[in-house]
Design an enzyme around this catalytic site. Structure first.
Site, PDB file in Angstrom:
ATOM      1  N   LYS A   1       0.836  -1.211   0.000  1.00 60.02           N
ATOM      2  CA  LYS A   1       0.000   0.000   0.000  1.00 60.02           C
ATOM      3  C   LYS A   1       0.868   1.258   0.000  1.00 60.02           C
ATOM      4  CE  LYS A   1      -2.020  -1.004   3.877  1.00 60.02           C
ATOM      5  NZ  LYS A   1      -1.300  -2.253   4.198  1.00 60.02           N
TER       6      LYS A   1
ATOM      7  N   ARG B   1      -9.153   1.646   9.580  1.00 59.05           N
ATOM      8  CA  ARG B   1      -8.782   0.270   9.885  1.00 59.05           C
ATOM      9  C   ARG B   1      -9.853  -0.418  10.700  1.00 59.05           C
ATOM     10  NH1 ARG B   1      -3.040   0.851   9.281  1.00 59.05           N
ATOM     11  NH2 ARG B   1      -1.959  -1.103   9.549  1.00 59.05           N
TER      12      ARG B   1
ATOM     13  N   ARG C   1      11.488  -6.621   4.630  1.00 59.08           N
ATOM     14  CA  ARG C   1      11.415  -5.156   4.508  1.00 59.08           C
ATOM     15  C   ARG C   1      12.455  -4.474   5.399  1.00 59.08           C
ATOM     16  NH1 ARG C   1       5.833  -2.282   5.225  1.00 59.08           N
ATOM     17  NH2 ARG C   1       5.780  -3.578   7.101  1.00 59.08           N
TER      18      ARG C   1
ATOM     19  N   ARG D   1      11.740  -2.666  10.966  1.00 64.96           N
ATOM     20  CA  ARG D   1      10.730  -2.122  11.875  1.00 64.96           C
ATOM     21  C   ARG D   1      10.497  -3.095  13.027  1.00 64.96           C
ATOM     22  NH1 ARG D   1       5.678  -0.228   8.150  1.00 64.96           N
ATOM     23  NH2 ARG D   1       4.532  -1.362   9.755  1.00 64.96           N
TER      24      ARG D   1
ATOM     25  N   ARG E   1      -0.475  -9.075  13.410  1.00 65.78           N
ATOM     26  CA  ARG E   1      -0.969  -8.010  12.527  1.00 65.78           C
ATOM     27  C   ARG E   1      -1.915  -8.582  11.469  1.00 65.78           C
ATOM     28  NH1 ARG E   1       4.378  -5.460  10.559  1.00 65.78           N
ATOM     29  NH2 ARG E   1       3.053  -4.262   9.167  1.00 65.78           N
TER      30      ARG E   1
HETATM   31  P1  AP5 Z   1       4.924  -1.674   1.769  1.00 67.47           P
HETATM   32  O1  AP5 Z   1       4.626  -0.781   0.625  1.00 67.47           O
HETATM   33  O2  AP5 Z   1       5.756  -1.141   2.894  1.00 67.47           O
HETATM   34  O3  AP5 Z   1       3.565  -2.359   2.303  1.00 67.47           O
HETATM   35  P2  AP5 Z   1       2.352  -1.772   3.133  1.00 67.47           P
HETATM   36  O4  AP5 Z   1       1.112  -2.413   2.580  1.00 67.47           O
HETATM   37  O5  AP5 Z   1       2.409  -0.286   3.183  1.00 67.47           O
HETATM   38  O6  AP5 Z   1       2.665  -2.447   4.530  1.00 67.47           O
HETATM   39  P3  AP5 Z   1       2.701  -1.938   6.024  1.00 67.47           P
HETATM   40  O7  AP5 Z   1       3.229  -3.119   6.795  1.00 67.47           O
HETATM   41  O8  AP5 Z   1       3.425  -0.639   6.199  1.00 67.47           O
HETATM   42  O9  AP5 Z   1       1.212  -1.757   6.329  1.00 67.47           O
HETATM   43  P4  AP5 Z   1       0.559  -1.895   7.643  1.00 67.47           P
HETATM   44  O10 AP5 Z   1      -0.819  -1.596   7.240  1.00 67.47           O
HETATM   45  O11 AP5 Z   1       0.736  -3.135   8.416  1.00 67.47           O
HETATM   46  O12 AP5 Z   1       1.381  -0.867   8.584  1.00 67.47           O
HETATM   47  P5  AP5 Z   1       1.169   0.641   8.962  1.00 67.47           P
HETATM   48  O13 AP5 Z   1       2.457   1.328   8.848  1.00 67.47           O
HETATM   49  O14 AP5 Z   1      -0.021   1.207   8.273  1.00 67.47           O
HETATM   50  O15 AP5 Z   1       5.636  -2.999   1.168  1.00 67.47           O
HETATM   51  C1  AP5 Z   1       6.048  -4.066   2.022  1.00 67.47           C
HETATM   52  C2  AP5 Z   1       7.375  -4.668   1.511  1.00 67.47           C
HETATM   53  O16 AP5 Z   1       7.141  -5.281   0.241  1.00 67.47           O
HETATM   54  C3  AP5 Z   1       8.496  -3.630   1.288  1.00 67.47           C
HETATM   55  O17 AP5 Z   1       9.733  -4.208   1.650  1.00 67.47           O
HETATM   56  C4  AP5 Z   1       8.441  -3.345  -0.222  1.00 67.47           C
HETATM   57  O18 AP5 Z   1       9.712  -2.972  -0.730  1.00 67.47           O
HETATM   58  C5  AP5 Z   1       7.981  -4.709  -0.762  1.00 67.47           C
HETATM   59  N1  AP5 Z   1       7.174  -4.587  -1.984  1.00 67.47           N
HETATM   60  C6  AP5 Z   1       6.240  -3.634  -2.265  1.00 67.47           C
HETATM   61  N2  AP5 Z   1       5.686  -3.856  -3.480  1.00 67.47           N
HETATM   62  C7  AP5 Z   1       6.295  -4.987  -3.963  1.00 67.47           C
HETATM   63  C8  AP5 Z   1       6.162  -5.733  -5.184  1.00 67.47           C
HETATM   64  N3  AP5 Z   1       5.287  -5.387  -6.141  1.00 67.47           N
HETATM   65  N4  AP5 Z   1       6.929  -6.854  -5.341  1.00 67.47           N
HETATM   66  C9  AP5 Z   1       7.807  -7.234  -4.362  1.00 67.47           C
HETATM   67  N5  AP5 Z   1       7.990  -6.568  -3.201  1.00 67.47           N
HETATM   68  C10 AP5 Z   1       7.233  -5.448  -3.005  1.00 67.47           C
HETATM   69  O19 AP5 Z   1       0.747   0.508  10.505  1.00 67.47           O
HETATM   70  C11 AP5 Z   1       1.668   0.087  11.506  1.00 67.47           C
HETATM   71  C12 AP5 Z   1       0.971   0.084  12.850  1.00 67.47           C
HETATM   72  O20 AP5 Z   1       0.519   1.405  13.185  1.00 67.47           O
HETATM   73  C13 AP5 Z   1      -0.288  -0.782  12.949  1.00 67.47           C
HETATM   74  O21 AP5 Z   1       0.017  -2.147  13.223  1.00 67.47           O
HETATM   75  C14 AP5 Z   1      -1.028  -0.108  14.109  1.00 67.47           C
HETATM   76  O22 AP5 Z   1      -0.480  -0.459  15.358  1.00 67.47           O
HETATM   77  C15 AP5 Z   1      -0.737   1.363  13.869  1.00 67.47           C
HETATM   78  N6  AP5 Z   1      -1.766   2.013  13.028  1.00 67.47           N
HETATM   79  C16 AP5 Z   1      -1.576   2.585  11.781  1.00 67.47           C
HETATM   80  N7  AP5 Z   1      -2.725   3.068  11.313  1.00 67.47           N
HETATM   81  C17 AP5 Z   1      -3.680   2.822  12.259  1.00 67.47           C
HETATM   82  C18 AP5 Z   1      -5.066   3.058  12.324  1.00 67.47           C
HETATM   83  N8  AP5 Z   1      -5.743   3.646  11.310  1.00 67.47           N
HETATM   84  N9  AP5 Z   1      -5.712   2.649  13.436  1.00 67.47           N
HETATM   85  C19 AP5 Z   1      -5.084   2.064  14.464  1.00 67.47           C
HETATM   86  N10 AP5 Z   1      -3.765   1.787  14.457  1.00 67.47           N
HETATM   87  C20 AP5 Z   1      -3.062   2.163  13.368  1.00 67.47           C
END
Ligand code: AP5
Length: 210
Positions: free
Chosen positions: A13, A88, A125, A157, A168
């Protein structure tokens, strides 16, 4: 354009939302990035969020909703934005609906990736303090442990450890996946995109859908 990017952790994402936001000239608003910044700055919000994020649980709705509503009220978000990682929960989606009562949303991009690939992506990652994202196999930094874009250190991370990733994914299935039905029922345009393939080809597919 006001868009959501939905999908499981590690689906890509953030990778795609940054590129699509740049193409459309609108801000990329990622609640995970905002919370990590609050943690690194040691703000009150960051202190409340830190241990919750390390466990892979969700930060309480009231805290995240207040943070997000403030962010989308800024001038740069007045003509549109991409929300990545928000909403979320159903409560967050309902709060967003109230906040956007007049404007509404234009659609949701749903990135679809199977669980095995997600675990491979998350475990490989690496990130830097400025939010540049790498993958040890697919997209390593050209300078190894140093970010080739800004010179900061590259690290894993805290919530990308195997035991936290399982939680997660479970939290996603229980609390976030129901949003797909929530938005379908409301008739929001849902652009489901296969998240496996080159980063460029996936960006092209999203832009074509939009
Ligand atoms: P990446 O683009 O980083 O993936 P992502 O979907 O953004 O994954 P995240 O893990 O960041 O999402 P998340 O929703 O768990 O975490 P968030 O930061 O929002 O890609 C992942 C990897 O794959 C990278 O290494 C990339 O290089 C690779 N990749 C990408 N595309 C590729 C491709 N096509 N082919 C191969 N490899 C590829 O949230 C973290 C924490 O914050 C949550 O757990 C929660 O505690 C808190 N939080 C955040 N938002 C909220 C909310 N709204 N409510 C409550 N808690 C929240």
């Amino acid at each position: 354009m006001r868009l959501l990017f939905l999908g499981p952790p590690g689906a890509g994402k953030g990778t795609q939302a940054k590129r699509v936001a740049a193409n459309l000239g609108i801000p990329h608003i990622a609640t995970g990035d905002m919370l990590r910044q609050a943690v690194s700055e040691g703000t009150e919000l960051g202190m409340q969020a830190r241990s919750i994020m390390e466990r892979g649980d969700l930060v309480p709705d009231d805290l995240v909703i207040a943070m997000l509503v403030e962010r989308i009220s800024r001038d740069d978000a007045s003509t549109g934005f991409i929300l990545d990682g928000f909403p979320r929960t159903i409560a967050q989606a309902e709060a967003l609906e109230v906040r956007l009562r007049d404007e509404g949303l234009d659609g949701a991009v749903v990135i679809d990736v199977d669980p095995e690939e997600i675990v491979r992506r998350i475990s490989g990652r690496r990130v830097c303090a400025n939010g540049h994202v790498f993958h040890i196999d697919d997209a390593p930094s050209e300078r190894g442990e140093i970010c080739d874009q800004c010179g900061e250190s590259v690290y894993q991370r805290d919530d990308d450890r195997a035991e936290t990733v399982r939680n997660r994914l479970d939290v996603y299935r229980r609390q976030t996946e129901p949003l797909l039905a929530f938005y379908r029922e409301r008739g929001l345009a849902m652009h489901v995109v296969d998240g496996v393939g080159s980063v460029d080809s996936i960006t092209d597919a999203i832009m074509a859908r939009l």
